[in-house]
Design an enzyme around this catalytic site. Structure first.
Site, PDB file in Angstrom:
ATOM      1  N   ALA A  68      32.964 137.628  35.268  1.00  0.00           N
ATOM      2  CA  ALA A  68      32.654 136.332  35.858  1.00  0.00           C
ATOM      3  C   ALA A  68      33.714 136.075  36.926  1.00  0.00           C
ATOM      4  O   ALA A  68      34.477 135.120  36.856  1.00  0.00           O
ATOM      5  CB  ALA A  68      32.646 135.234  34.808  1.00  0.00           C
ATOM      6  N   VAL A  69      33.778 137.008  37.886  1.00  0.00           N
ATOM      7  CA  VAL A  69      34.790 136.895  38.940  1.00  0.00           C
ATOM      8  C   VAL A  69      34.534 135.644  39.779  1.00  0.00           C
ATOM      9  O   VAL A  69      35.467 134.960  40.214  1.00  0.00           O
ATOM     10  CB  VAL A  69      34.797 138.180  39.814  1.00  0.00           C
ATOM     11  N   CYS A 130      24.189 136.455  42.433  1.00  0.00           N
ATOM     12  CA  CYS A 130      25.420 136.362  41.649  1.00  0.00           C
ATOM     13  C   CYS A 130      25.227 135.374  40.500  1.00  0.00           C
ATOM     14  O   CYS A 130      24.965 134.193  40.743  1.00  0.00           O
ATOM     15  CB  CYS A 130      26.590 135.905  42.506  1.00  0.00           C
ATOM     16  N   THR A 193      24.067 142.120  38.277  1.00  0.00           N
ATOM     17  CA  THR A 193      24.366 142.134  36.833  1.00  0.00           C
ATOM     18  C   THR A 193      23.391 141.264  36.029  1.00  0.00           C
ATOM     19  O   THR A 193      22.772 140.345  36.558  1.00  0.00           O
ATOM     20  CB  THR A 193      25.791 141.615  36.592  1.00  0.00           C
ATOM     21  N   SER A 266      30.504 149.586  38.137  1.00  0.00           N
ATOM     22  CA  SER A 266      31.382 149.573  36.960  1.00  0.00           C
ATOM     23  C   SER A 266      32.045 150.904  36.659  1.00  0.00           C
ATOM     24  O   SER A 266      33.135 150.935  36.086  1.00  0.00           O
ATOM     25  CB  SER A 266      30.580 149.144  35.725  1.00  0.00           C
TER      26      SER A 266
HETATM   27  C1  LIG Z   1      33.892 143.118  38.612  1.00  0.00           C
HETATM   28  C2  LIG Z   1      32.575 143.047  39.337  1.00  0.00           C
HETATM   29  C3  LIG Z   1      32.474 142.272  40.495  1.00  0.00           C
HETATM   30  C4  LIG Z   1      31.257 142.205  41.199  1.00  0.00           C
HETATM   31  N1  LIG Z   1      31.180 141.467  42.346  1.00  0.00           N
HETATM   32  C5  LIG Z   1      30.045 141.471  43.073  1.00  0.00           C
HETATM   33  C6  LIG Z   1      29.974 140.797  44.330  1.00  0.00           C
HETATM   34  O1  LIG Z   1      30.933 140.210  44.835  1.00  0.00           O
HETATM   35  N2  LIG Z   1      28.791 140.822  44.996  1.00  0.00           N
HETATM   36  C7  LIG Z   1      27.682 141.490  44.535  1.00  0.00           C
HETATM   37  O2  LIG Z   1      26.637 141.495  45.200  1.00  0.00           O
HETATM   38  N3  LIG Z   1      27.729 142.143  43.342  1.00  0.00           N
HETATM   39  C8  LIG Z   1      28.875 142.155  42.618  1.00  0.00           C
HETATM   40  N4  LIG Z   1      28.925 142.844  41.435  1.00  0.00           N
HETATM   41  C9  LIG Z   1      27.725 143.568  40.961  1.00  0.00           C
HETATM   42  C10 LIG Z   1      27.739 145.048  41.372  1.00  0.00           C
HETATM   43  O3  LIG Z   1      27.774 145.194  42.782  1.00  0.00           O
HETATM   44  C11 LIG Z   1      26.504 145.797  40.806  1.00  0.00           C
HETATM   45  O4  LIG Z   1      25.335 145.234  41.355  1.00  0.00           O
HETATM   46  C12 LIG Z   1      26.418 145.699  39.286  1.00  0.00           C
HETATM   47  O5  LIG Z   1      27.690 145.768  38.700  1.00  0.00           O
HETATM   48  C13 LIG Z   1      25.527 146.788  38.686  1.00  0.00           C
HETATM   49  O6  LIG Z   1      26.019 148.080  38.976  1.00  0.00           O
HETATM   50  P1  LIG Z   1      26.959 148.926  37.953  1.00  0.00           P
HETATM   51  O7  LIG Z   1      26.239 148.961  36.631  1.00  0.00           O
HETATM   52  O8  LIG Z   1      27.118 150.269  38.608  1.00  0.00           O
HETATM   53  O9  LIG Z   1      28.238 148.174  37.864  1.00  0.00           O
HETATM   54  C14 LIG Z   1      30.130 142.918  40.719  1.00  0.00           C
HETATM   55  C15 LIG Z   1      30.238 143.698  39.545  1.00  0.00           C
HETATM   56  C16 LIG Z   1      31.434 143.783  38.860  1.00  0.00           C
HETATM   57  C17 LIG Z   1      31.521 144.630  37.623  1.00  0.00           C
END
Ligand SMILES: Cc1cc2nc3c(=O)[nH]c(=O)nc-3n(C[C@H](O)[C@H](O)[C@H](O)COP(=O)(O)O)c2cc1C
Length: 309
Positions: A68-69, A130, A193, A266
Protein backbone atom coordinates in the site's frame (compact mmCIF):
# COMPACT_ATOMS: atom_id res chain seq x y z
CA UNK A 1 14.83 -8.77 -36.77
CA UNK A 2 16.07 -10.60 -33.71
CA UNK A 3 13.91 -13.42 -32.43
CA UNK A 4 13.18 -11.57 -29.16
CA UNK A 5 12.25 -8.23 -30.78
CA UNK A 6 8.66 -7.00 -30.54
CA UNK A 7 6.87 -4.01 -32.04
CA UNK A 8 4.09 -2.15 -30.28
CA UNK A 9 2.76 1.37 -30.86
CA UNK A 10 5.61 3.78 -30.09
CA UNK A 11 7.78 0.92 -28.84
CA UNK A 12 10.27 -0.88 -31.05
CA UNK A 13 11.75 -3.20 -28.43
CA UNK A 14 14.79 -5.46 -28.79
CA UNK A 15 13.16 -7.81 -26.29
CA UNK A 16 9.74 -7.89 -24.60
CA UNK A 17 10.88 -7.55 -20.96
CA UNK A 18 10.46 -4.39 -18.86
CA UNK A 19 10.29 -3.69 -15.13
CA UNK A 20 6.74 -2.85 -13.97
CA UNK A 21 5.84 0.58 -12.62
CA UNK A 22 6.60 1.06 -8.94
CA UNK A 23 9.00 -1.83 -8.61
CA UNK A 24 12.06 -0.21 -10.20
CA UNK A 25 11.80 3.46 -9.25
CA UNK A 26 13.23 5.64 -12.02
CA UNK A 27 16.06 3.21 -12.75
CA UNK A 28 18.34 4.72 -10.09
CA UNK A 29 21.33 2.65 -8.86
CA UNK A 30 20.85 -0.21 -11.31
CA UNK A 31 22.49 -3.57 -10.61
CA UNK A 32 23.13 -4.15 -14.35
CA UNK A 33 23.32 -2.34 -17.66
CA UNK A 34 19.72 -1.25 -18.29
CA UNK A 35 20.36 -1.47 -22.04
CA UNK A 36 19.63 -5.17 -21.56
CA UNK A 37 15.95 -4.30 -21.01
CA UNK A 38 13.34 -3.99 -23.73
CA UNK A 39 12.08 -0.82 -22.02
CA UNK A 40 11.58 0.62 -18.55
CA UNK A 41 8.31 1.71 -16.95
CA UNK A 42 8.94 4.31 -14.27
CA UNK A 43 7.04 4.93 -11.00
CA UNK A 44 3.58 6.41 -11.35
CA UNK A 45 3.92 10.18 -11.31
CA UNK A 46 1.35 12.55 -9.88
CA UNK A 47 1.09 16.33 -10.26
CA UNK A 48 2.27 17.02 -6.72
CA UNK A 49 4.84 14.98 -4.80
CA UNK A 50 3.26 12.30 -2.57
CA UNK A 51 4.67 10.78 0.61
CA UNK A 52 2.30 7.84 0.22
CA UNK A 53 0.40 5.91 2.87
CA UNK A 54 1.33 5.43 6.55
CA UNK A 55 4.01 2.80 7.27
CA UNK A 56 4.34 -0.13 6.97
CA UNK A 57 3.75 0.14 3.23
CA UNK A 58 4.99 -3.25 2.06
CA UNK A 59 4.61 -6.75 3.50
CA UNK A 60 6.58 -9.56 1.91
CA UNK A 61 4.55 -12.77 2.25
CA UNK A 62 5.39 -16.40 1.49
CA UNK A 63 3.27 -16.36 -1.63
CA UNK A 64 3.58 -12.79 -2.86
CA UNK A 65 3.76 -9.13 -1.94
CA UNK A 66 1.12 -6.97 -0.29
CA UNK A 67 1.71 -3.25 -0.81
CA UNK A 68 0.00 0.00 0.00
CA UNK A 69 2.72 2.39 -1.12
CA UNK A 70 0.05 4.91 -2.12
CA UNK A 71 1.78 6.34 -5.19
CA UNK A 72 4.70 7.81 -3.27
CA UNK A 73 6.66 9.82 -5.87
CA UNK A 74 8.65 13.07 -6.20
CA UNK A 75 5.94 14.81 -8.25
CA UNK A 76 5.76 15.85 -11.90
CA UNK A 77 8.16 18.79 -11.74
CA UNK A 78 11.08 16.82 -10.28
CA UNK A 79 10.37 13.81 -12.46
CA UNK A 80 10.66 15.97 -15.59
CA UNK A 81 13.57 18.11 -14.31
CA UNK A 82 15.68 15.39 -12.64
CA UNK A 83 14.55 11.77 -12.74
CA UNK A 84 13.79 11.28 -16.43
CA UNK A 85 16.72 13.39 -17.75
CA UNK A 86 19.15 11.36 -15.58
CA UNK A 87 17.74 8.09 -16.93
CA UNK A 88 17.77 9.37 -20.52
CA UNK A 89 21.34 10.63 -20.18
CA UNK A 90 22.61 7.30 -18.86
CA UNK A 91 20.61 5.21 -21.38
CA UNK A 92 19.84 7.36 -24.44
CA UNK A 93 18.40 4.51 -26.53
CA UNK A 94 16.35 2.76 -23.82
CA UNK A 95 12.62 3.34 -24.40
CA UNK A 96 11.05 4.91 -21.29
CA UNK A 97 7.36 4.56 -20.49
CA UNK A 98 6.02 7.27 -18.19
CA UNK A 99 3.26 6.30 -15.75
CA UNK A 100 0.48 8.81 -15.20
CA UNK A 101 -1.50 9.05 -11.95
CA UNK A 102 -3.99 11.53 -10.58
CA UNK A 103 -6.80 12.30 -8.17
CA UNK A 104 -8.92 14.14 -10.73
CA UNK A 105 -9.27 14.25 -14.51
CA UNK A 106 -7.42 17.58 -14.60
CA UNK A 107 -4.49 16.07 -12.64
CA UNK A 108 -4.22 13.20 -15.12
CA UNK A 109 -4.33 15.62 -18.06
CA UNK A 110 -1.62 17.89 -16.62
CA UNK A 111 0.70 14.95 -15.95
CA UNK A 112 0.05 13.27 -19.32
CA UNK A 113 0.48 16.50 -21.29
CA UNK A 114 3.72 17.52 -19.59
CA UNK A 115 5.29 14.05 -19.56
CA UNK A 116 4.61 13.50 -23.26
CA UNK A 117 5.72 17.05 -24.17
CA UNK A 118 9.01 16.52 -22.27
CA UNK A 119 10.31 14.43 -25.15
CA UNK A 120 11.73 12.00 -22.58
CA UNK A 121 9.17 9.18 -22.87
CA UNK A 122 8.31 6.89 -25.79
CA UNK A 123 4.85 6.11 -24.42
CA UNK A 124 2.58 6.73 -21.47
CA UNK A 125 0.93 4.22 -19.18
CA UNK A 126 -2.29 5.56 -17.71
CA UNK A 127 -2.62 4.16 -14.20
CA UNK A 128 -6.35 3.94 -13.53
CA UNK A 129 -5.85 0.89 -11.37
CA UNK A 130 -4.04 1.79 -8.14
CA UNK A 131 -6.00 0.23 -5.25
CA UNK A 132 -4.05 2.16 -2.61
CA UNK A 133 -5.15 5.76 -2.98
CA UNK A 134 -8.44 7.11 -1.66
CA UNK A 135 -9.30 9.37 -4.58
CA UNK A 136 -8.58 8.68 -8.20
CA UNK A 137 -6.53 5.67 -9.16
CA UNK A 138 -8.79 2.67 -9.27
CA UNK A 139 -11.94 4.82 -9.13
CA UNK A 140 -11.24 5.71 -12.79
CA UNK A 141 -10.68 2.10 -13.79
CA UNK A 142 -13.76 0.32 -12.51
CA UNK A 143 -16.59 2.12 -14.35
CA UNK A 144 -16.44 1.70 -18.16
CA UNK A 145 -17.85 5.15 -19.02
CA UNK A 146 -15.41 6.90 -16.67
CA UNK A 147 -12.45 4.92 -18.01
CA UNK A 148 -13.47 5.72 -21.60
CA UNK A 149 -13.87 9.44 -20.93
CA UNK A 150 -10.52 9.73 -19.15
CA UNK A 151 -8.74 7.78 -21.90
CA UNK A 152 -10.23 10.06 -24.55
CA UNK A 153 -9.22 13.20 -22.66
CA UNK A 154 -5.67 11.93 -22.02
CA UNK A 155 -5.26 10.91 -25.66
CA UNK A 156 -6.25 14.43 -26.72
CA UNK A 157 -3.35 16.00 -24.79
CA UNK A 158 -0.70 13.31 -25.41
CA UNK A 159 1.80 13.29 -28.24
CA UNK A 160 2.97 9.70 -27.59
CA UNK A 161 0.98 6.41 -27.56
CA UNK A 162 -1.12 5.76 -24.45
CA UNK A 163 -1.35 2.33 -22.79
CA UNK A 164 -4.11 2.05 -20.21
CA UNK A 165 -3.25 -0.07 -17.18
CA UNK A 166 -6.28 -2.07 -16.09
CA UNK A 167 -7.36 -3.10 -12.63
CA UNK A 168 -8.28 -6.74 -11.96
CA UNK A 169 -10.63 -5.55 -9.18
CA UNK A 170 -13.68 -5.54 -11.44
CA UNK A 171 -16.40 -8.03 -12.33
CA UNK A 172 -16.11 -7.56 -16.10
CA UNK A 173 -12.58 -6.80 -17.34
CA UNK A 174 -13.75 -7.03 -20.98
CA UNK A 175 -16.20 -4.16 -20.51
CA UNK A 176 -13.41 -1.89 -19.21
CA UNK A 177 -11.02 -2.97 -22.00
CA UNK A 178 -13.62 -2.27 -24.69
CA UNK A 179 -14.41 1.10 -23.13
CA UNK A 180 -10.79 2.28 -23.17
CA UNK A 181 -10.42 0.98 -26.73
CA UNK A 182 -13.44 3.11 -27.67
CA UNK A 183 -11.75 6.01 -25.85
CA UNK A 184 -8.79 5.71 -28.25
CA UNK A 185 -6.19 3.83 -26.19
CA UNK A 186 -3.21 2.60 -28.18
CA UNK A 187 -2.69 -0.44 -25.97
CA UNK A 188 -3.37 -2.06 -22.61
CA UNK A 189 -1.20 -3.04 -19.68
CA UNK A 190 -2.73 -5.68 -17.48
CA UNK A 191 -2.97 -6.35 -14.62
CA UNK A 192 -2.38 -4.16 -11.57
CA UNK A 193 -2.55 -5.65 -8.06
CA UNK A 194 -5.56 -7.40 -6.48
CA UNK A 195 -6.99 -5.88 -3.32
CA UNK A 196 -5.96 -7.91 -0.29
CA UNK A 197 -5.30 -7.86 3.45
CA UNK A 198 -3.12 -9.72 5.94
CA UNK A 199 -3.74 -9.76 9.71
CA UNK A 200 -1.01 -10.38 12.27
CA UNK A 201 -2.19 -12.95 14.85
CA UNK A 202 -0.13 -11.38 17.67
CA UNK A 203 -1.05 -7.72 17.20
CA UNK A 204 -4.50 -8.65 15.83
CA UNK A 205 -4.01 -5.82 13.38
CA UNK A 206 -3.29 -5.46 9.69
CA UNK A 207 0.36 -5.66 8.71
CA UNK A 208 -0.13 -2.51 6.59
CA UNK A 209 -0.63 1.04 7.83
CA UNK A 210 -3.30 1.49 5.17
CA UNK A 211 -5.05 -1.72 6.41
CA UNK A 212 -5.70 -3.05 2.89
CA UNK A 213 -3.21 -3.29 0.05
CA UNK A 214 -2.62 -4.64 -3.43
CA UNK A 215 -1.52 -8.26 -3.75
CA UNK A 216 0.98 -9.28 -6.42
CA UNK A 217 3.54 -11.97 -7.22
CA UNK A 218 3.57 -15.44 -8.71
CA UNK A 219 0.18 -16.39 -7.22
CA UNK A 220 -1.66 -13.88 -9.40
CA UNK A 221 -0.28 -15.26 -12.70
CA UNK A 222 -3.37 -17.41 -13.46
CA UNK A 223 -5.61 -14.40 -12.87
CA UNK A 224 -3.52 -12.23 -15.21
CA UNK A 225 -3.47 -15.00 -17.83
CA UNK A 226 -7.24 -15.45 -17.64
CA UNK A 227 -7.92 -11.71 -17.96
CA UNK A 228 -5.44 -11.17 -20.82
CA UNK A 229 -6.89 -14.17 -22.67
CA UNK A 230 -10.43 -12.86 -22.28
CA UNK A 231 -9.51 -9.31 -23.32
CA UNK A 232 -7.42 -10.47 -26.30
CA UNK A 233 -10.61 -12.09 -27.62
CA UNK A 234 -12.69 -8.89 -27.48
CA UNK A 235 -10.31 -6.06 -28.41
CA UNK A 236 -7.63 -5.64 -31.05
CA UNK A 237 -5.38 -3.57 -28.79
CA UNK A 238 -1.83 -4.77 -28.10
CA UNK A 239 -1.48 -6.03 -24.53
CA UNK A 240 1.53 -5.72 -22.23
CA UNK A 241 1.14 -8.62 -19.77
CA UNK A 242 2.05 -8.18 -16.10
CA UNK A 243 1.24 -10.17 -12.98
CA UNK A 244 3.23 -12.97 -11.40
CA UNK A 245 6.03 -13.40 -13.92
CA UNK A 246 9.16 -14.98 -12.46
CA UNK A 247 10.30 -17.53 -15.07
CA UNK A 248 10.80 -17.54 -18.87
CA UNK A 249 7.88 -20.04 -19.01
CA UNK A 250 5.63 -17.32 -17.52
CA UNK A 251 6.69 -14.89 -20.27
CA UNK A 252 5.73 -17.34 -23.02
CA UNK A 253 2.46 -18.16 -21.25
CA UNK A 254 1.62 -14.44 -21.35
CA UNK A 255 2.27 -14.54 -25.13
CA UNK A 256 -0.01 -17.57 -25.49
CA UNK A 257 -2.74 -15.63 -23.67
CA UNK A 258 -2.41 -12.81 -26.22
CA UNK A 259 0.22 -10.43 -24.81
CA UNK A 260 2.97 -9.03 -27.03
CA UNK A 261 5.31 -7.73 -24.30
CA UNK A 262 5.64 -8.24 -20.55
CA UNK A 263 6.46 -6.44 -17.32
CA UNK A 264 7.94 -7.87 -14.16
CA UNK A 265 7.20 -6.43 -10.72
CA UNK A 266 7.29 -8.36 -7.43
CA UNK A 267 9.95 -10.82 -8.60
CA UNK A 268 12.44 -7.95 -8.13
CA UNK A 269 12.15 -8.29 -4.34
CA UNK A 270 13.85 -11.72 -4.43
CA UNK A 271 15.95 -11.18 -7.51
CA UNK A 272 16.95 -7.67 -8.61
CA UNK A 273 18.42 -9.01 -11.87
CA UNK A 274 15.30 -10.95 -12.84
CA UNK A 275 14.68 -8.95 -16.06
CA UNK A 276 18.06 -9.52 -17.78
CA UNK A 277 17.94 -13.14 -16.57
CA UNK A 278 14.60 -13.69 -18.30
CA UNK A 279 15.99 -12.13 -21.49
CA UNK A 280 18.97 -14.46 -21.30
CA UNK A 281 16.90 -17.58 -20.60
CA UNK A 282 14.18 -17.07 -23.21
CA UNK A 283 16.06 -18.29 -26.33
CA UNK A 284 16.85 -21.75 -24.88
CA UNK A 285 13.20 -22.24 -23.90
CA UNK A 286 12.09 -21.06 -27.35
CA UNK A 287 14.46 -23.60 -28.93
CA UNK A 288 12.95 -26.36 -26.80
CA UNK A 289 9.42 -25.34 -27.82
CA UNK A 290 10.37 -24.73 -31.47
CA UNK A 291 9.42 -21.08 -31.36
CA UNK A 292 11.41 -19.12 -33.94
CA UNK A 293 10.55 -15.61 -32.87
CA UNK A 294 8.23 -13.86 -30.43
CA UNK A 295 6.65 -11.76 -33.20
CA UNK A 296 5.81 -14.94 -35.09
CA UNK A 297 4.45 -16.60 -31.93
CA UNK A 298 2.23 -13.57 -31.32
CA UNK A 299 0.89 -13.64 -34.89
CA UNK A 300 0.17 -17.38 -34.58
CA UNK A 301 -1.70 -16.84 -31.32
CA UNK A 302 -3.85 -14.06 -32.80
CA UNK A 303 -4.56 -16.19 -35.87
CA UNK A 304 -5.61 -19.12 -33.67
CA UNK A 305 -7.95 -16.84 -31.68
CA UNK A 306 -9.55 -15.62 -34.93
CA UNK A 307 -10.11 -19.15 -36.14
CA UNK A 308 -11.85 -20.13 -32.89
CA UNK A 309 -14.81 -17.93 -33.78
C1 LIG B 1 5.71 -2.21 -4.21
C2 LIG B 1 4.85 -2.06 -5.43
C3 LIG B 1 4.59 -0.78 -5.93
C4 LIG B 1 3.80 -0.62 -7.08
N1 LIG B 1 3.58 0.64 -7.58
C5 LIG B 1 2.90 0.80 -8.73
C6 LIG B 1 2.75 2.08 -9.33
O1 LIG B 1 3.25 3.11 -8.85
N2 LIG B 1 2.03 2.17 -10.48
C7 LIG B 1 1.48 1.08 -11.10
O2 LIG B 1 0.85 1.22 -12.16
N3 LIG B 1 1.61 -0.16 -10.55
C8 LIG B 1 2.31 -0.32 -9.40
N4 LIG B 1 2.47 -1.58 -8.88
C9 LIG B 1 1.88 -2.74 -9.57
C10 LIG B 1 2.89 -3.43 -10.51
O3 LIG B 1 3.35 -2.54 -11.52
C11 LIG B 1 2.26 -4.68 -11.17
O4 LIG B 1 1.17 -4.29 -11.97
C12 LIG B 1 1.76 -5.69 -10.14
O5 LIG B 1 2.62 -5.76 -9.04
C13 LIG B 1 1.60 -7.09 -10.74
O6 LIG B 1 2.82 -7.60 -11.23
P1 LIG B 1 3.79 -8.58 -10.37
O7 LIG B 1 2.94 -9.73 -9.90
O8 LIG B 1 4.88 -8.96 -11.33
O9 LIG B 1 4.29 -7.76 -9.23
C14 LIG B 1 3.25 -1.76 -7.73
C15 LIG B 1 3.52 -3.05 -7.21
C16 LIG B 1 4.31 -3.21 -6.09
C17 LIG B 1 4.58 -4.60 -5.58
Amino acid sequence: MSRLAVNLPGLKLKNPVMPASGTFGFGENPKYDLNKLGAIVVKTTTKEARVGNPNPKIALMDNGVLNAVGLQNPGLERVIAEKLPALKKAYPTLPIIGSVGGASEQDYLDVAQKLSASGLVSALELNISCPNVKEGGMAFGTVPEVAQQLTKAVKAVSSVPVYVKLSPNVTDICAIAKAVEAGGADGLTMINTLMGMHLDLRTRKSVLGNLTGGFSGHGILPIAIRMIYQVAHVTSLPIIGVGGIEKPQDVLEMFLAGASAVQVGSAHFDNPVICPQLVEQLPALMDELQIDSLEQLHQEVLEAFKNEN
